[in-house]
Scaffold this motif. Structure first.
Motif, PDB file in Angstrom:
ATOM      1  N   THR A   2     -33.032  30.402 -83.983  1.00 26.74           N
ATOM      2  CA  THR A   2     -34.158  31.535 -84.114  1.00 26.74           C
ATOM      3  C   THR A   2     -35.356  31.504 -84.156  1.00 26.74           C
ATOM      4  O   THR A   2     -35.152  31.534 -85.063  1.00 26.74           O
ATOM      5  N   VAL A   6     -39.272  35.626 -80.897  1.00 27.24           N
ATOM      6  CA  VAL A   6     -38.310  35.610 -79.682  1.00 27.24           C
ATOM      7  C   VAL A   6     -37.824  37.059 -79.689  1.00 27.24           C
ATOM      8  O   VAL A   6     -37.238  37.142 -81.448  1.00 27.24           O
ATOM      9  N   ALA A   9     -31.987  40.709 -78.706  1.00 24.08           N
ATOM     10  CA  ALA A   9     -31.004  40.118 -77.977  1.00 24.08           C
ATOM     11  C   ALA A   9     -31.194  41.888 -77.380  1.00 24.08           C
ATOM     12  O   ALA A   9     -31.082  42.411 -78.864  1.00 24.08           O
ATOM     13  N   ASN A  15     -30.423  41.235 -70.000  1.00 25.00           N
ATOM     14  CA  ASN A  15     -31.401  41.463 -70.919  1.00 25.00           C
ATOM     15  C   ASN A  15     -30.503  40.887 -72.109  1.00 25.00           C
ATOM     16  O   ASN A  15     -31.682  39.968 -72.218  1.00 25.00           O
ATOM     17  N   ARG A  18     -31.449  36.881 -70.932  1.00 28.82           N
ATOM     18  CA  ARG A  18     -32.141  36.607 -70.728  1.00 28.82           C
ATOM     19  C   ARG A  18     -32.578  36.141 -72.162  1.00 28.82           C
ATOM     20  O   ARG A  18     -33.547  34.745 -71.856  1.00 28.82           O
ATOM     21  N   SER A  19     -33.000  36.805 -72.880  1.00 30.08           N
ATOM     22  CA  SER A  19     -33.434  37.266 -74.527  1.00 30.08           C
ATOM     23  C   SER A  19     -32.487  35.851 -74.798  1.00 30.08           C
ATOM     24  O   SER A  19     -33.308  34.503 -75.257  1.00 30.08           O
ATOM     25  N   ARG A  20     -31.328  35.355 -74.402  1.00 33.76           N
ATOM     26  CA  ARG A  20     -30.748  34.103 -74.893  1.00 33.76           C
ATOM     27  C   ARG A  20     -31.458  32.874 -74.097  1.00 33.76           C
ATOM     28  O   ARG A  20     -31.884  31.638 -74.849  1.00 33.76           O
ATOM     29  N   LEU A  22     -34.539  32.855 -73.370  1.00 30.71           N
ATOM     30  CA  LEU A  22     -35.657  32.770 -73.849  1.00 30.71           C
ATOM     31  C   LEU A  22     -35.759  31.973 -75.941  1.00 30.71           C
ATOM     32  O   LEU A  22     -36.145  31.594 -75.626  1.00 30.71           O
ATOM     33  N   GLU A  23     -34.781  32.143 -76.439  1.00 29.15           N
ATOM     34  CA  GLU A  23     -34.001  30.931 -77.071  1.00 29.15           C
ATOM     35  C   GLU A  23     -34.329  29.554 -77.092  1.00 29.15           C
ATOM     36  O   GLU A  23     -34.873  28.886 -77.362  1.00 29.15           O
ATOM     37  N   ALA A  70     -43.307  37.056 -74.658  1.00 25.77           N
ATOM     38  CA  ALA A  70     -42.449  37.140 -75.748  1.00 25.77           C
ATOM     39  C   ALA A  70     -43.252  37.441 -76.842  1.00 25.77           C
ATOM     40  O   ALA A  70     -43.613  38.112 -78.018  1.00 25.77           O
ATOM     41  N   ASN A  74     -44.762  40.124 -79.911  1.00 28.53           N
ATOM     42  CA  ASN A  74     -44.091  39.985 -80.997  1.00 28.53           C
ATOM     43  C   ASN A  74     -45.147  40.340 -81.809  1.00 28.53           C
ATOM     44  O   ASN A  74     -45.281  40.642 -83.113  1.00 28.53           O
TER      45      ASN A  74
END
Length: 211
Positions: A2, A6, A9, A15, A18-20, A22-23, A70, A74
């Motif tokens: 990962t 990013v 999640a 959401n 969405r996070s998965r 983006l990963e 994202a 970070n």
């Protein structure tokens, strides 16, 4: 794997998907490049369906922009964690720059993809880049204009000058990316800090000895 750029999640299912995604985009872009990445590649890495992808993003480009934002947020989080109000702003800026550049150097392939590809997305990509730069400039203004350095500024550092500083630092970063030197971004801390000092100390009078 990962990518550190990013964020994790969150609990809400939408959401989390969405996070998965983006990963998945980060993994695909880092391994094969954005141009050769397809939506099918992204959903396969993310473990979701194409329908889920299009529920989250209208296009592959929109997904890349979301990943860019994202990753930038970070990095901004790293900036915030590096700040210690007990120190003068010069020290705070140098520490923030060290944290910011180290965060990007942690994932050189992904950073190259994000910084280069975002420029190829046209007006939408440029707008995303500007939003991120404005957030970084706003952070800089908060630190520099806090008034903890013992100097008296005739006026606070203007927002446009903060944006000019951010733009200059971004150009230094892009040069290192183009030269395949992302892992050496730490070398930019000193020249970037020197740029910040040169701009921000212009128009600042030292405290009066009689004060």
């Amino acid at each position: 794997m990962t990518p550190e750029a990013v964020p994790p999640a969150v609990e809400a299912p939408a959401n989390a998907n969405r996070s998965r995604l983006l990963e998945g985009m980060a993994l695909c872009a880092a391994s094969r490049g954005y141009a050769d990445t397809t939506v099918a590649d992204i959903v396969r890495e993310a473990g979701v369906s194409k329908r889920t992808f299009y529920e989250c993003f209208a296009t592959k480009a929109e997904c890349l922009i979301a990943l860019y934002e994202a990753a930038s947020h970070n990095a901004l989080k790293m900036l915030g964690q590096a700040i210690d109000p007990a120190h003068k702003w010069q020290t705070q800026v140098e520490r923030a720059l060290s944290a910011y550049l180290a965060c990007m150097a942690d994932n050189p392939v992904l950073m190259r993809t994000l910084f280069i590809e975002i420029l190829g997305l046209g007006a939408e990509g440029l707008a995303a880049r500007r939003r991120v730069n404005q957030e970084i400039a706003g952070f800089m203004l908060t630190v520099i204009n806090a008034g903890r350095d013992g100097c008296q500024r005739d006026q606070p550092l203007p927002a446009e000058m903060a944006m000019a500083i951010v733009g200059g630092i971004n150009e230094l970063i892009l040069e290192y990316i183009e030269q395949e030197r992302v892992t050496a971004l730490g070398e930019l801390v000193e020249p970037a800090a020197r740029l910040v000092r040169a701009v921000t100390l212009a128009g600042v009078a030292p405290p009066s000895a009689s004060a």
